[in-house]
Design a protein around this motif. Structure first.
Motif, PDB file in Angstrom:
ATOM      1  N   THR A 227       9.586  -0.701  -8.445  1.00  0.00           N
ATOM      2  CA  THR A 227      10.118   0.084  -7.324  1.00  0.00           C
ATOM      3  C   THR A 227      11.076   1.191  -7.748  1.00  0.00           C
ATOM      4  O   THR A 227      11.674   1.828  -6.895  1.00  0.00           O
ATOM      5  CB  THR A 227      10.842  -0.838  -6.319  1.00  0.00           C
ATOM      6  OG1 THR A 227      11.951  -1.467  -6.964  1.00  0.00           O
ATOM      7  CG2 THR A 227       9.895  -1.901  -5.771  1.00  0.00           C
ATOM      8  N   ARG A 228      11.212   1.427  -9.050  1.00  0.00           N
ATOM      9  CA  ARG A 228      12.159   2.457  -9.493  1.00  0.00           C
ATOM     10  C   ARG A 228      11.895   3.802  -8.825  1.00  0.00           C
ATOM     11  O   ARG A 228      12.798   4.433  -8.261  1.00  0.00           O
ATOM     12  CB  ARG A 228      12.098   2.596 -11.022  1.00  0.00           C
ATOM     13  CG  ARG A 228      13.236   3.401 -11.657  1.00  0.00           C
ATOM     14  CD  ARG A 228      13.155   4.896 -11.509  1.00  0.00           C
ATOM     15  NE  ARG A 228      11.871   5.412 -11.928  1.00  0.00           N
ATOM     16  CZ  ARG A 228      11.441   6.633 -11.640  1.00  0.00           C
ATOM     17  NH1 ARG A 228      12.184   7.455 -10.887  1.00  0.00           N
ATOM     18  NH2 ARG A 228      10.256   7.038 -12.034  1.00  0.00           N
ATOM     19  N   ALA A 229      10.655   4.244  -8.872  1.00  0.00           N
ATOM     20  CA  ALA A 229      10.330   5.557  -8.307  1.00  0.00           C
ATOM     21  C   ALA A 229      10.601   5.590  -6.813  1.00  0.00           C
ATOM     22  O   ALA A 229      11.186   6.550  -6.287  1.00  0.00           O
ATOM     23  CB  ALA A 229       8.877   5.911  -8.598  1.00  0.00           C
ATOM     24  N   ALA A 230      10.189   4.537  -6.102  1.00  0.00           N
ATOM     25  CA  ALA A 230      10.405   4.482  -4.655  1.00  0.00           C
ATOM     26  C   ALA A 230      11.897   4.438  -4.339  1.00  0.00           C
ATOM     27  O   ALA A 230      12.361   5.106  -3.404  1.00  0.00           O
ATOM     28  CB  ALA A 230       9.708   3.253  -4.070  1.00  0.00           C
ATOM     29  N   ASP A 231      12.663   3.665  -5.093  1.00  0.00           N
ATOM     30  CA  ASP A 231      14.095   3.548  -4.831  1.00  0.00           C
ATOM     31  C   ASP A 231      14.816   4.863  -5.086  1.00  0.00           C
ATOM     32  O   ASP A 231      15.710   5.257  -4.335  1.00  0.00           O
ATOM     33  CB  ASP A 231      14.701   2.441  -5.700  1.00  0.00           C
ATOM     34  CG  ASP A 231      14.163   1.062  -5.343  1.00  0.00           C
ATOM     35  OD1 ASP A 231      13.553   0.931  -4.261  1.00  0.00           O
ATOM     36  OD2 ASP A 231      14.350   0.132  -6.140  1.00  0.00           O
TER      37      ASP A 231
ATOM     38  N   THR B  21      24.116  -5.662  -4.778  1.00  0.00           N
ATOM     39  CA  THR B  21      24.036  -5.372  -3.347  1.00  0.00           C
ATOM     40  C   THR B  21      22.629  -4.933  -2.974  1.00  0.00           C
ATOM     41  O   THR B  21      21.705  -4.967  -3.794  1.00  0.00           O
ATOM     42  CB  THR B  21      25.066  -4.307  -2.954  1.00  0.00           C
ATOM     43  OG1 THR B  21      25.163  -4.245  -1.524  1.00  0.00           O
ATOM     44  CG2 THR B  21      24.695  -2.933  -3.498  1.00  0.00           C
ATOM     45  N   GLN B  22      22.483  -4.501  -1.731  1.00  0.00           N
ATOM     46  CA  GLN B  22      21.209  -3.989  -1.218  1.00  0.00           C
ATOM     47  C   GLN B  22      21.430  -2.621  -0.581  1.00  0.00           C
ATOM     48  O   GLN B  22      22.500  -2.328  -0.062  1.00  0.00           O
ATOM     49  CB  GLN B  22      20.613  -4.946  -0.163  1.00  0.00           C
ATOM     50  CG  GLN B  22      20.127  -6.263  -0.725  1.00  0.00           C
ATOM     51  CD  GLN B  22      21.261  -7.197  -1.102  1.00  0.00           C
ATOM     52  OE1 GLN B  22      22.259  -7.321  -0.382  1.00  0.00           O
ATOM     53  NE2 GLN B  22      21.148  -7.849  -2.255  1.00  0.00           N
ATOM     54  N   PHE B  23      20.403  -1.799  -0.641  1.00  0.00           N
ATOM     55  CA  PHE B  23      20.332  -0.596   0.180  1.00  0.00           C
ATOM     56  C   PHE B  23      19.562  -0.988   1.438  1.00  0.00           C
ATOM     57  O   PHE B  23      18.466  -1.558   1.340  1.00  0.00           O
ATOM     58  CB  PHE B  23      19.600   0.538  -0.536  1.00  0.00           C
ATOM     59  CG  PHE B  23      20.254   1.006  -1.810  1.00  0.00           C
ATOM     60  CD1 PHE B  23      21.596   0.751  -2.076  1.00  0.00           C
ATOM     61  CD2 PHE B  23      19.526   1.728  -2.753  1.00  0.00           C
ATOM     62  CE1 PHE B  23      22.185   1.193  -3.250  1.00  0.00           C
ATOM     63  CE2 PHE B  23      20.105   2.176  -3.933  1.00  0.00           C
ATOM     64  CZ  PHE B  23      21.439   1.907  -4.186  1.00  0.00           C
TER      65      PHE B  23
ATOM     66  N   VAL C 228       0.804  -1.223   0.000  1.00  0.00           N
ATOM     67  CA  VAL C 228       0.000   0.000   0.000  1.00  0.00           C
ATOM     68  C   VAL C 228       0.841   1.278   0.000  1.00  0.00           C
ATOM     69  O   VAL C 228       0.286   2.372  -0.077  1.00  0.00           O
ATOM     70  CB  VAL C 228      -0.953   0.021   1.223  1.00  0.00           C
ATOM     71  CG1 VAL C 228      -1.974  -1.097   1.117  1.00  0.00           C
ATOM     72  CG2 VAL C 228      -0.183  -0.097   2.535  1.00  0.00           C
ATOM     73  N   ASP C 229       2.161   1.153   0.065  1.00  0.00           N
ATOM     74  CA  ASP C 229       3.038   2.326   0.129  1.00  0.00           C
ATOM     75  C   ASP C 229       2.805   3.204  -1.092  1.00  0.00           C
ATOM     76  O   ASP C 229       2.948   2.758  -2.238  1.00  0.00           O
ATOM     77  CB  ASP C 229       4.498   1.859   0.184  1.00  0.00           C
ATOM     78  CG  ASP C 229       5.475   2.996   0.431  1.00  0.00           C
ATOM     79  OD1 ASP C 229       5.087   4.179   0.309  1.00  0.00           O
ATOM     80  OD2 ASP C 229       6.649   2.700   0.749  1.00  0.00           O
ATOM     81  N   ILE C 230       2.468   4.471  -0.865  1.00  0.00           N
ATOM     82  CA  ILE C 230       2.165   5.357  -1.984  1.00  0.00           C
ATOM     83  C   ILE C 230       3.377   5.617  -2.872  1.00  0.00           C
ATOM     84  O   ILE C 230       3.233   6.080  -4.007  1.00  0.00           O
ATOM     85  CB  ILE C 230       1.559   6.691  -1.480  1.00  0.00           C
ATOM     86  CG1 ILE C 230       0.951   7.455  -2.663  1.00  0.00           C
ATOM     87  CG2 ILE C 230       2.605   7.504  -0.694  1.00  0.00           C
ATOM     88  CD1 ILE C 230       0.088   8.611  -2.296  1.00  0.00           C
ATOM     89  N   ALA C 231       4.561   5.251  -2.407  1.00  0.00           N
ATOM     90  CA  ALA C 231       5.750   5.400  -3.254  1.00  0.00           C
ATOM     91  C   ALA C 231       5.668   4.535  -4.510  1.00  0.00           C
ATOM     92  O   ALA C 231       6.436   4.728  -5.449  1.00  0.00           O
ATOM     93  CB  ALA C 231       7.011   5.046  -2.459  1.00  0.00           C
TER      94      ALA C 231
ATOM     95  N   ILE D  76      15.938  -4.532   4.096  1.00  0.00           N
ATOM     96  CA  ILE D  76      16.308  -4.266   2.700  1.00  0.00           C
ATOM     97  C   ILE D  76      15.326  -3.267   2.081  1.00  0.00           C
ATOM     98  O   ILE D  76      14.150  -3.558   1.896  1.00  0.00           O
ATOM     99  CB  ILE D  76      16.341  -5.585   1.903  1.00  0.00           C
ATOM    100  CG1 ILE D  76      17.366  -6.539   2.513  1.00  0.00           C
ATOM    101  CG2 ILE D  76      16.651  -5.318   0.431  1.00  0.00           C
ATOM    102  CD1 ILE D  76      17.274  -7.958   2.005  1.00  0.00           C
ATOM    103  N   GLU D  77      15.856  -2.093   1.768  1.00  0.00           N
ATOM    104  CA  GLU D  77      15.047  -1.066   1.116  1.00  0.00           C
ATOM    105  C   GLU D  77      15.043  -1.225  -0.400  1.00  0.00           C
ATOM    106  O   GLU D  77      14.089  -0.831  -1.069  1.00  0.00           O
ATOM    107  CB  GLU D  77      15.567   0.339   1.485  1.00  0.00           C
ATOM    108  CG  GLU D  77      15.343   0.718   2.934  1.00  0.00           C
ATOM    109  CD  GLU D  77      13.890   1.018   3.263  1.00  0.00           C
ATOM    110  OE1 GLU D  77      13.120   1.326   2.334  1.00  0.00           O
ATOM    111  OE2 GLU D  77      13.522   0.941   4.446  1.00  0.00           O
ATOM    112  N   ALA D  78      16.108  -1.762  -0.956  1.00  0.00           N
ATOM    113  CA  ALA D  78      16.194  -1.955  -2.407  1.00  0.00           C
ATOM    114  C   ALA D  78      17.203  -3.050  -2.698  1.00  0.00           C
ATOM    115  O   ALA D  78      18.185  -3.226  -1.963  1.00  0.00           O
ATOM    116  CB  ALA D  78      16.601  -0.659  -3.112  1.00  0.00           C
TER     117      ALA D  78
END
Length: 814
Positions: A555-559, A524-526, A381-384, A533-535
Motif C-alpha cells: 500500500t505504499r503507493a496508495a498511502d 497510528t492510523q490515517f 481492485v483499487d487501481i491505487a 482506516i485508510e492506512a
C-alpha cells in the motif's frame, strides 16, 4: 446529435463497463455525462463474452458487487424495455481431486458467511442436476442456485438506454484522441468522428473504460493502467435435440466451463498457459473482430471435454471462436481514482469476469465519484495498488501467460505467481537465497517467506492442509519467541515527510499525536471522514522538520497518494525513500544480547525505550535502530543505507552464531503477529472499518487539535460500538484457518474471519474477525459459545478481546 463542448464526466469506451458507469452516474443525477466509443457499442470484448453471471467472489465486498449486478440485470429490462436474457439457471462447480474438493467446501463455507445460497452436493446429486455429465473421477461439488447467465451485448445496450433516458449522451464512431492537462487534472478531451468532424470537450472528470485499450488510453491520460489482451477460446456445438436448460457447469481441474444456450452447448477454457495478443498494439480497425483459430492450442481442453461431456463427440462444432480479453498482473480488475491524476478514474481489465462484475463496478465507481470517497472497501481492485513497472510490455507479456489460467487453477493459500519474477529485490536478496530462502512476491518485491533446511527443496508444495514449510515456520516462530530471529523488512514502504509544516500536516492527516521529541515513534492510523482506516502506519520523528512514515509494501503507493491529496496549503514534500534503506528486524528475548555484540550503543530501556529510535554504530558502519515490533517480542528494526546493507547483514549474521540467530521469513512474522492480535491492513482493517471497532482507539488521540476523521471517532464513542474485532483460537489443533471462514455465535453465523494463520506457540489456528455487538458489553460478547466453520465442519473456538499472547505487552518492553 452534436457533441457538447462541456461535460461533467467524459467516459472513454462503450463496452459493458463504460455503459454501466454512464448508467450509474446518470442515476445519481449526473445529467451532463458523455460517453465516447471509437467504433460501436460492445464491439471490443463485450459482444463475444460468455455471459456467465456468478455471485460468489473472493471477498465479501466483491460478492456484494456481484449480487448487485445480478439483481440489476434481472430488473433493468422493466426499466428500459431491452431484454438482457438474464436467466437464473444456477451453477455447479465440480472437483476431480481431494484438494479441489477442499477448496470448493471452503468456498461453500464462505458463501454461507456472505449470504449467498449454496449447497454442497455429492456425485449422485451432481448427476441428477446435470445428467449429461460423465461423473468418472468426480469427488464432489457445490451448487449455487442463484447464479445465472445473460446476453452480454443486450446487457450493455440496456444500461446504455437507461443512461440515455436519464440524460447521458452516447456517441459511437467517435474516438478520444488527446487531452489537455493542468497539473494533476485533465481539463479537456479531444475527439474525432469517422465522418471527419472533430472537437474538444472540457470536463470535470474522465473515466477510462477502454477495456483492452485501457493501457494506451491510460498513457494518453497520464495514468498507469497495466493490462494486456489475451486470446480467449470457446466452441459452440451444433443444436442438440435433447438439450434442456441446464446450470452453468465449471470443471476447473480440466480448465473448462460449459453453458447451455439456445439448445447448443458452449465449451470455454482458461488454459494454464495463455496467448497474449497484440503486443505491438491493437489494429486500428478492430471492431467485432475474431482472431485466427488455433485448434492445436485448444485441443487438450476439447479432448478432456469430449470425455467429460460425451454429447460433444456426437454434436459437431458449429463455431470455433477466438476473441481477445484483457488481463491484469494480479487477476483483479482496475477500479477507482488513478494515483497520478486527481480527476481520472479507471474501470478496466476485467479478466473475463466483466459481465458478472459490470453492474456492481459501475455502481461503486459512480458512488465514489459522487462522494469523493470509496463507498466501502475496494482494496482488492483499487487501481491505487498498481506499481509503475507493471506496465512494462515484457513484464505484462510474461505475467498474463499465467494469470488467465489462474482463474481455474487451484487457489491454494500462499500460492505465488511463477512468471515475471525478480524485478524488485532488497539489498539482502542474494544473502537470503544463499541460506535457503524461499521467495514470495508482494508489489513486485521478492521477499523471503520461509527458509528451507539443508537437503530440503527450496520451493512450495501447495496444499490446503499443512504445506511443506509448516515445520520450518514453526522453528522460525519458536526462535522469535524463545531466542532471536532476523528477517528482512526492506520492502515495507518508507515515505519521508519533510518541510516546515511537517508536524502540522501529520497532525492533520493522522490520528496520533506527532508533536513528539526527535527519535519518538508513533503508531497510528490515517482515517477517512467516516472514521475508517485508510492506512496503518508507524511514524518516526527524524528531526524538527522531517518524519519517516512506514507502511505495508503493498500500500505504499496508495498511502503516499492519499497523503499527497491532503497536502493543500501545508508546506511539506513527500518522498518515497523505500529503496534507499534496507531494514533488518532483530526480534526475540535475546535481541538485546545480539545488538550489544555488534554495536557499542546503549540498548537499555533507559537509553532506548520501546517506541524510540536512535542513530547507532554497527560493525564498521552506521544505521538507525527503531525499537518497535510486529511479532510481539523485544526487538529492533535496523534501517541502514543500501550501500552498507550487505556489510550490516554479514556483521549481524556472523555475530548471531554466538547466540543461535535464526533467519526467519514473512510467514513466521505473520504467525507471530496474529498470536499477538496485531491487525493486518487490507484484511483486519480497511477503509470501512471504524478505528474504535477495530480495537485501535488507543492509537488515536481525540484530545489533540482537529484531524481527518476525528468527528466520526467522537460520534462512534458516543453512539457505542456495533461490532468488535475478536481473536479466536481453535480448540482442535489440527484444522487450519486462512480467512473468510464463517464465525458462529451460539450456533448462528454472525460474521467471518478477516485473517487467519497457525499459532505455533499457542498451539492452534488463530483467527481475527468482527462480531456484531450493538448494545452489548465486552463481557456479553465473550460469554457466548463460538465455533468456526472450516470447510463445512464446525470447530469450537476460544475467544478474547485482548491478545492471547502477552496481553500486557511485557515482552516488547522488556
Amino acid at each position: 446529435m452534436t457533441l457538447p463542448t462541456h461535460a461533467r464526466a467524459v467516459i472513454i469506451g462503450g463496452g459493458v463497463i463504460g455503459c454501466s458507469v454512464a448508467y450509474h452516474l446518470a442515476k445519481l443525477g449526473w445529467t451532463d455525462v458523455v460517453l465516447l466509443e471509437r467504433k460501436q457499442l460492445t464491439s471490443g470484448t463485450t459482444w463475444h463474452a460468455a455471459g456467465l453471471i456468478g455471485q460468489l467472489r473472493a471477498s465479501s465486498n466483491m460478492t456484494k458487487l456481484a449480487k448487485y449486478t445480478a439483481d440489476l440485470y434481472a430488473s433493468i429490462e422493466a426499466e428500459t424495455g431491452v431484454a438482457t436474457g438474464f436467466r437464473q439457471v444456477g451453477s455447479i462447480s465440480v472437483a476431480l481431486t481431494t484438494e479441489r474438493h477442499e477448496e470448493l467446501r471452503r468456498s461453500a463455507a464462505m458463501a454461507r458467511a456472505f449470504g449467498v445460497p449454496v449447497e454442497e452436493i455429492d456425485t449422485a446429486e451432481i448427476k441428477a442436476k446435470y445428467p449429461h455429465l460423465n461423473t468418472d473421477g468426480v469427488v464432489g461439488g457445490v451448487y449455487l442456485p442463484s447464479d445465472g447467465q445473460g446476453d452480454p451485448a443486450n446487457i450493455a445496450l440496456a444500461m446504455a438506454k437507461g443512461a440515455r433516458q436519464r440524460g447521458a449522451l452516447i456517441f459511437e464512431r467517435t474516438k478520444a484522441t488527446g487531452v489537455a492537462r493542468d497539473g494533476r487534472r485533465i481539463t479537456s478531451v479531444e475527439w474525432e468522428a469517422e465522418d471527419g468532424s472533430s472537437g474538444t470537450i472540457t470536463c470535470d472528470h474522465v473515466v477510462n473504460c477502454a477495456g483492452m485499450w485501457g493501457r494506451e488510453i491510460g498513457q494518453m491520460l497520464g495514468v498507469n493502467v497495466p493490462l494486456q489482451a489475451c486470446e480467449h477460446f470457446y466452441i459452440v456445438s451444433e443444436p442438440i435435440a435433447e438439450l434442456q436448460s441446464l446450470p452453468v457447469l465449471r470443471v476447473p481441474d480440466e480448465c473448462a466451463y460449459y453453458k447451455e444456450d439456445a439448445g447448443k452447448m458452449m465449451l470455454g477454457a482458461f488454459e494454464p498457459v495463455s496467448k497474449p495478443w497484440a503486443l505491438g498494439g491493437i489494429p486500428e480497425g478492430f471492431e467485432f473482430d475474431q482472431l485466427p483459430e488455433d485448434f492445436d492450442h485448444f485441443e487438450p481442453i476439447l479432448e478432456a471435454a469430449v470425455n467429460r461431456m460425451p454429447m460433444l463427440a456426437e454434436a459437431g462444432i458449429h463455431t470455433f471462436f477466438n476473441g481477445p480479453e484483457s488481463f491484469t498482473p494480479d487477476n483483479a480488475y482496475h477500479l477507482g481514482q488513478a494515483r497520478e491524476m486527481d480527476n481520472v478514474w479507471v474501470a478496466a481489465g476485467f479478466n473475463s469476469i466483466g459481465i458478472q462484475s459490470a453492474g456492481g463496478a459501475g455502481m461503486a465507481l459512480a458512488q465514489w465519484m459522487e462522494d469523493g470517497e470509496k463507498p466501502f472497501d475496494l482494496g482488492d481492485v483499487d487501481i491505487a495498488r498498481v506499481q509503475p513497472f507493471q506496465s512494462n510490455r515484457r513484464f505484462l507479456k510474461e505475467r498474463v501467460t499465467e494469470t488467465l489460467g489462474l482463474l481455474y487453477a487451484d487457489h491454494y493459500p500462499y500460492r505465488q505467481k511463477a512468471t515475471a519474477r525478480g524485478v524488485r529485490r532488497t539489498p539482502f536478496y542474494n544473502h537470503l537465497l544463499q541460506h535457503g530462502a524461499v521467495m514470495g512476491e508482494v508489489a513486485g518485491w521478492e521477499r523471503a517467506n520461509w527458509f528451507a533446511r539443508n537437503g530440503q527443496t527450496p520451493d512450495y508444495a501447495y496444499s490446503w492442509k499443512r504445506q511443506n514449510f509448516f515445520g520450518n515456520v514453526a522453528e522460525e516462530h519458536k526462535a522469535l519467541r524463545e531466542n532471536v530471529g532476523m528477517y528482512d523488512m526492506s520492502s515495507f514502504g518508507k515515505i519521508r515527510v519533510e518541510g516546515p509544516d511537517a508536524e502540522a500536516f501529520l497532525n492533520h492527516v493522522g490520528g496520533g499525536d506527532f508533536s513528539v521529541p526527535v527519535g519518538k515513534i508513533v503508531y497510528t492510523q490515517f482515517l477517512n471522514s467516516r472514521g475508517g482506516i485508510e492506512a496503518d502506519v508507524t511514524v518516526t520523528r527524524l528531526s524538527e522538520t522531517a518524519y519517516l512514515v512506514v507502511t505495508p509494501a503493498a500500500t505504499r503507493a496508495a498511502d503516499q497518494t492519499w497523503m499527497q491529496r491532503q497536502v493543500g496549503e501545508f508546506r511539506v514534500v513527500l518522498t518515497d525513500v523505500t529503496a534507499g534503506e534496507g531494514v533488518l528486524a532483530i526480534m526475540g528475548p535475546n535481541a538485546r544480547k545480539l545488538m550489544q555484540l555488534v554495536s557499542p550503543n546503549d540498548f537499555s530501556n533507559d537509553a532506548n525505550p520501546f517506541g524510540t529510535a536512535q542513530e547507532i554504530e554497527i560493525g564498521l558502519g552506521v544505521a538507525r535502530a527503531h525499537r518497535v515490533s510486529y511479532v510481539g517480542e523485544l526487538g529492533w528494526e535496523i534501517y541502514v543505507s543500501t550501500d552498507q546493507a550487505s556489510h550490516v547483514f554479514e556483521t549481524l549474521f556472523e555475530a548471531g552464531e554466538e547466540v543461535g540467530l535464526t533467519l526467519c521469513g514473512m510467514h513466521a512474522m505473520d504467525t507471530c503477529r496474529i498470536e499477538k492480535a496485531f491487525r493486518h491492513f487490507g484484511h483486519d482493517i480497511t477503509c470501512e472499518d471504524n478505528v474504535l471497532e477495530a480495537g485501535l482507539g488507543f492509537a488515536v488521540k481525540t484530545s489533540k487539535a482537529d484531524f481527518i476523521g476525528r468527528d466520526a471517532v467522537l460520534r462512534k464513542k458516543e453512539a457505542g460500538l456495533d461490532q468488535r474485532l475478536v481473536q479466536f483460537r481453535l480448540t482442535d489443533p489440527e484444522p487450519l484457518l486462512y480467512h473468510h471462514e464463517p464465525i458462529l455465535r451460539d450456533g448462528e453465523i454472525v460474521g467471518y474471519l478477516s485473517s487467519g494463520a497457525y499459532g505455533h506457540h499457542l498451539g492452534g489456528a488463530i483467527g481475527l474477525g468482527y462480531v456484531p455487538c450493538s448494545g452489548e458489553s465486552a463481557d456479553q460478547v465473550l460469554a457466548s459459545a463460538y465455533e468456526i466453520d472450516v470447510a463445512g465442519t464446525r470447530v469450537g473456538a476460544e475467544v478474547s478481546l485482548k491478545p492471547m499472547y502477552d496481553p500486557a505487552s511485557a515482552r516488547v518492553r522488556a
